[in-house]
Design a protein around this motif. Structure first.
Motif, mmCIF file in Angstrom:
data_model
loop_
_atom_site.group_PDB
_atom_site.id
_atom_site.type_symbol
_atom_site.label_atom_id
_atom_site.label_comp_id
_atom_site.label_asym_id
_atom_site.label_seq_id
_atom_site.Cartn_x
_atom_site.Cartn_y
_atom_site.Cartn_z
ATOM 1 N N GLN A 258 0.833 -1.194 0.000
ATOM 2 C CA GLN A 258 0.000 0.000 0.000
ATOM 3 C C GLN A 258 0.870 1.247 0.000
ATOM 4 N N THR A 259 0.484 2.209 -0.824
ATOM 5 C CA THR A 259 1.164 3.494 -0.859
ATOM 6 C C THR A 259 0.157 4.608 -0.632
ATOM 7 N N MET A 260 0.666 5.785 -0.326
ATOM 8 C CA MET A 260 -0.166 6.972 -0.195
ATOM 9 C C MET A 260 0.141 7.913 -1.364
ATOM 10 N N HIS A 261 -0.926 8.386 -2.001
ATOM 11 C CA HIS A 261 -0.781 9.204 -3.200
ATOM 12 C C HIS A 261 -0.897 10.688 -2.872
ATOM 13 N N ILE A 262 -0.108 11.479 -3.570
ATOM 14 C CA ILE A 262 -0.097 12.926 -3.377
ATOM 15 C C ILE A 262 -0.948 13.535 -4.483
ATOM 16 N N MET A 263 -2.156 13.990 -4.120
ATOM 17 C CA MET A 263 -3.146 14.415 -5.103
ATOM 18 C C MET A 263 -3.300 15.942 -5.092
ATOM 19 N N LEU A 264 -3.099 16.549 -6.244
ATOM 20 C CA LEU A 264 -3.160 18.011 -6.397
ATOM 21 C C LEU A 264 -4.485 18.405 -7.034
ATOM 22 N N SER A 265 -5.176 19.369 -6.424
ATOM 23 C CA SER A 265 -6.461 19.807 -6.975
ATOM 24 C C SER A 265 -6.245 20.669 -8.217
ATOM 25 N N GLN A 266 -7.275 20.725 -9.073
ATOM 26 C CA GLN A 266 -7.201 21.568 -10.265
ATOM 27 C C GLN A 266 -7.128 23.038 -9.876
ATOM 28 N N THR A 267 -7.823 23.413 -8.817
ATOM 29 C CA THR A 267 -7.785 24.805 -8.340
ATOM 30 C C THR A 267 -6.370 25.209 -7.967
ATOM 31 N N ALA A 268 -5.675 24.323 -7.236
ATOM 32 C CA ALA A 268 -4.294 24.615 -6.856
ATOM 33 C C ALA A 268 -3.382 24.643 -8.079
ATOM 34 N N LYS A 269 -3.608 23.717 -8.997
ATOM 35 C CA LYS A 269 -2.790 23.655 -10.213
ATOM 36 C C LYS A 269 -2.894 24.951 -11.007
ATOM 37 N N ASP A 270 -4.105 25.523 -11.042
ATOM 38 C CA ASP A 270 -4.324 26.762 -11.786
ATOM 39 C C ASP A 270 -3.618 27.955 -11.150
ATOM 40 N N LYS A 271 -3.292 27.845 -9.860
ATOM 41 C CA LYS A 271 -2.594 28.939 -9.178
ATOM 42 C C LYS A 271 -1.102 28.972 -9.513
ATOM 43 N N LEU A 272 -0.593 27.836 -9.992
ATOM 44 C CA LEU A 272 0.847 27.683 -10.184
ATOM 45 C C LEU A 272 1.266 27.993 -11.612
ATOM 46 N N SER A 273 2.401 28.642 -11.742
ATOM 47 C CA SER A 273 2.989 28.813 -13.072
ATOM 48 C C SER A 273 3.586 27.478 -13.509
ATOM 49 N N GLU A 274 3.955 27.366 -14.773
ATOM 50 C CA GLU A 274 4.577 26.128 -15.268
ATOM 51 C C GLU A 274 5.848 25.820 -14.496
ATOM 52 N N GLU A 275 6.629 26.860 -14.194
ATOM 53 C CA GLU A 275 7.883 26.669 -13.470
ATOM 54 C C GLU A 275 7.615 26.183 -12.045
ATOM 55 N N GLN A 276 6.602 26.753 -11.402
ATOM 56 C CA GLN A 276 6.270 26.330 -10.049
ATOM 57 C C GLN A 276 5.753 24.896 -10.024
ATOM 58 N N LEU A 277 4.906 24.550 -10.989
ATOM 59 C CA LEU A 277 4.371 23.184 -11.047
ATOM 60 C C LEU A 277 5.504 22.185 -11.260
ATOM 61 N N LYS A 278 6.433 22.526 -12.115
ATOM 62 C CA LYS A 278 7.591 21.657 -12.348
ATOM 63 C C LYS A 278 8.407 21.489 -11.065
ATOM 64 N N ALA A 279 8.569 22.571 -10.335
ATOM 65 C CA ALA A 279 9.326 22.517 -9.081
ATOM 66 C C ALA A 279 8.602 21.684 -8.032
ATOM 67 N N VAL A 280 7.272 21.795 -7.969
ATOM 68 C CA VAL A 280 6.479 20.991 -7.036
ATOM 69 C C VAL A 280 6.634 19.511 -7.368
ATOM 70 N N GLN A 281 6.590 19.167 -8.657
ATOM 71 C CA GLN A 281 6.753 17.773 -9.068
ATOM 72 C C GLN A 281 8.142 17.249 -8.697
ATOM 73 N N GLU A 282 9.158 18.073 -8.893
ATOM 74 C CA GLU A 282 10.517 17.680 -8.515
ATOM 75 C C GLU A 282 10.615 17.448 -7.011
ATOM 76 N N ALA A 283 9.955 18.312 -6.234
ATOM 77 C CA ALA A 283 9.960 18.160 -4.775
ATOM 78 C C ALA A 283 9.311 16.846 -4.369
ATOM 79 N N VAL A 284 8.207 16.498 -5.013
ATOM 80 C CA VAL A 284 7.530 15.227 -4.731
ATOM 81 C C VAL A 284 8.450 14.053 -5.076
#
Length: 348
Positions: A258-284
Motif C-alpha cells: 500500500q502506498t499513499m498518493h499525493i493528489m493536487l487539486s485543479q484549483t491549486a494547479k491553476d494557481k501555479l505557473s509552469e515553473e512552479q508546477l515543475k518545481a512541485v513535481q521535482e519536490a515530490v
C-alpha cells in the motif's frame, strides 16, 4: 437642403459605428474580441506567491507525517519560497472521505491519500488492491512505472479532475489473528475484519474466511470480545493501535503493498505557473525517493518488535497465491482483459 440632411445622416452613422466598435472591441479571427482575450488572459494567469494547504491521515508520530512536512519544506525550497504549504496531519483538517471531496472541490489543495479511496471513481485501479498481486516491493514499483499503470492513473485523473503527483510507501499488509494461520485451511470460516471495500471483501472470501467489514476504530474491541478473530494491517498500525495485545499471531503474507498518493487539486494547479508546477513535481519525486526506504526501515523496526512479543509465522504462501489468482478473472471486466497477466509478467 436635402443634400445637407444626407451628409448629417452619414456623419451620425459613422459616429454610431465608432461607438459600437469602442464598446465591443475588435474581433479576432476566432470570433473573440480584444477585450475577451484580455479577460481570458487575466483568468488563466498563474504564479507569484502562492500558499497551499495539504493534509493527510497520518498521525503526528507516524513517519508519513514526517514525509508530509518534509514535502512541504521541499516545495518551499524548490520554488524559491514562492510556494508555501501549510500541512495538516492526523485527519485534523477532515477525515479521508471528507478530504477527498474537499480536494476535488478545490477546498483542499494537496491530499495525501490511499489510492483505494478513489476506486469508485476509477474502478480499474482496484487491481492495485488485489490480494497477492505483487510478489515484492520491487515488483510493485515495476508495475507503477509501466505504461499500463500510467493509463490507469490517467483514468483516475480524468474522473476526479485531480493530478496524481506520485505515491510513497505506506505498508505491506499481513494477517493478524487470535489463532495461528499457517495454512490456507486455518482460515476456513474465520471471522476476518476487512475495510468496507470491494477488493478486501472479495479476496478474504476467496481465501475461505468470512469477511466482516468494519471501521478501523472498532478493530481492537472486536478482537478483544471475539466479534472478529482476525484482521489484516501493516506492522506499524498493528503496533501503534496495539492490536497485538488482543491477537498474538501474525502471518507474514505481504498480500498487499500500500502506498499513499499525493493528489493536487485543479484549483491549486491553476494557481501555479509552469515553473512552479515543475518545481512541485521535482519536490515530490525527491521526497518520495528519500522516504520510500525510510518508511520501510521504520516498518522493519515494528516487525522486529512484533517478532519479540508475539508469534510470527513465515510460511510458504503458494496456496494463498493460487487461491487469490482463481478470483482474478472475475474482475477482467473491471480491470481490463489481460491487465493482471501483464502485471504478473513484471515480477519476472
Amino acid at each position: 437642403m436635402k443634400k445637407m440632411k444626407k451628409v448629417a445622416a452619414l456623419v451620425l452613422g459613422c459616429i454610431m459605428m465608432a461607438s459600437l466598435s469602442a464598446c465591443g472591441g475588435t474581433e479576432s479571427k476566432d470570433g473573440a474580441s480584444d477585450s475577451d482575450a484580455k479577460d481570458s488572459k487575466t483568468e488563466t494567469s498563474a504564479g507569484g506567491n502562492v500558499e497551499l494547504t495539504m493534509a493527510s491521515g497520518a498521525t503526528t508520530e507516524h513517519i508519513l507525517s514526517k514525509f508530509g512536512q518534509a514535502l512541504a519544506d521541499a516545495i518551499n525550497e524548490k520554488t524559491g519560497g514562492t510556494v508555501t504549504v501549510k500541512y495538516y496531519p492526523g485527519d485534523t483538517l477532515a477525515e479521508a472521505g471528507q478530504r477527498l471531496e474537499m480536494n476535488m472541490n478545490g477546498d483542499l489543495d494537496i491530499d495525501i491519500q490511499a489510492l483505494s479511496v478513489y476506486d469508485s471513481y476509477n474502478p480499474q485501479q482496484g487491481i492495485m488492491s488485489a490480494f497477492f498481486m505483487f510478489e515484492s516491493w520491487e515488483h510493485y514499483r515495476a508495475v507503477t512505472e509501466s505504461d499500463t499503470y500510467t493509463k490507469i492513473i490517467e483514468g483516475l485523473e480524468g474522473a476526479t479532475g485531480l493530478t496524481d503527483l506520485g505515491d510513497v510507501y505506506y505498508a505491506k499488509r499481513n494477517f493478524l489473528s487470535k489463532t495461528p494461520i499457517q495454512s490456507l485451511s486455518d482460515m476456513e470460516n474465520m471471522k476476518f475484519r476487512t475495510p468496507n471495500e470491494e477488493m478486501p471483501i472479495a479476496f478474504i472470501k476467496a481465501l475461505g474466511a468470512a469477511p466482516t467489514p468494519m471501521s478501523g476504530n472498532e478493530v481492537y474491541t472486536s478482537l478483544q470480545n471475539g466479534t472478529i478473530t482476525a484482521t489484516e494491517n501493516g506492522a506499524e498500525q498493528i503496533v501503534n493501535s496495539a492490536f497485538y495485545e488482543v491477537a498474538d499471531n501474525m502471518t507474514m503474507t505481504a498480500h498487499q503493498y500500500q502506498t499513499m498518493h499525493i493528489m493536487l487539486s485543479q484549483t491549486a494547479k491553476d494557481k501555479l505557473s509552469e515553473e512552479q508546477l515543475k518545481a512541485v513535481q521535482e519536490a515530490v519525486n525527491e521526497t518520495v525517493a528519500e522516504y520510500d526506504p525510510l518508511c520501510q526501515e521504520q516498518e522493519a523496526t515494528q516487525e522486529e518488535f512484533l517478532r519479540e512479543n508475539i508469534h510470527v509465522y513465515d510460511i510458504d504462501l503458494t496456496e494463498f497465491y493460487d487461491a487469490a489468482e482463481k478470483t482474478y478473472d472475475d474482475f477482467d471486466d473491471v480491470w481490463g482483459d489481460g491487465t493482471w497477466e501483464k502485471f504478473k509478467e513484471l515480477a519476472k
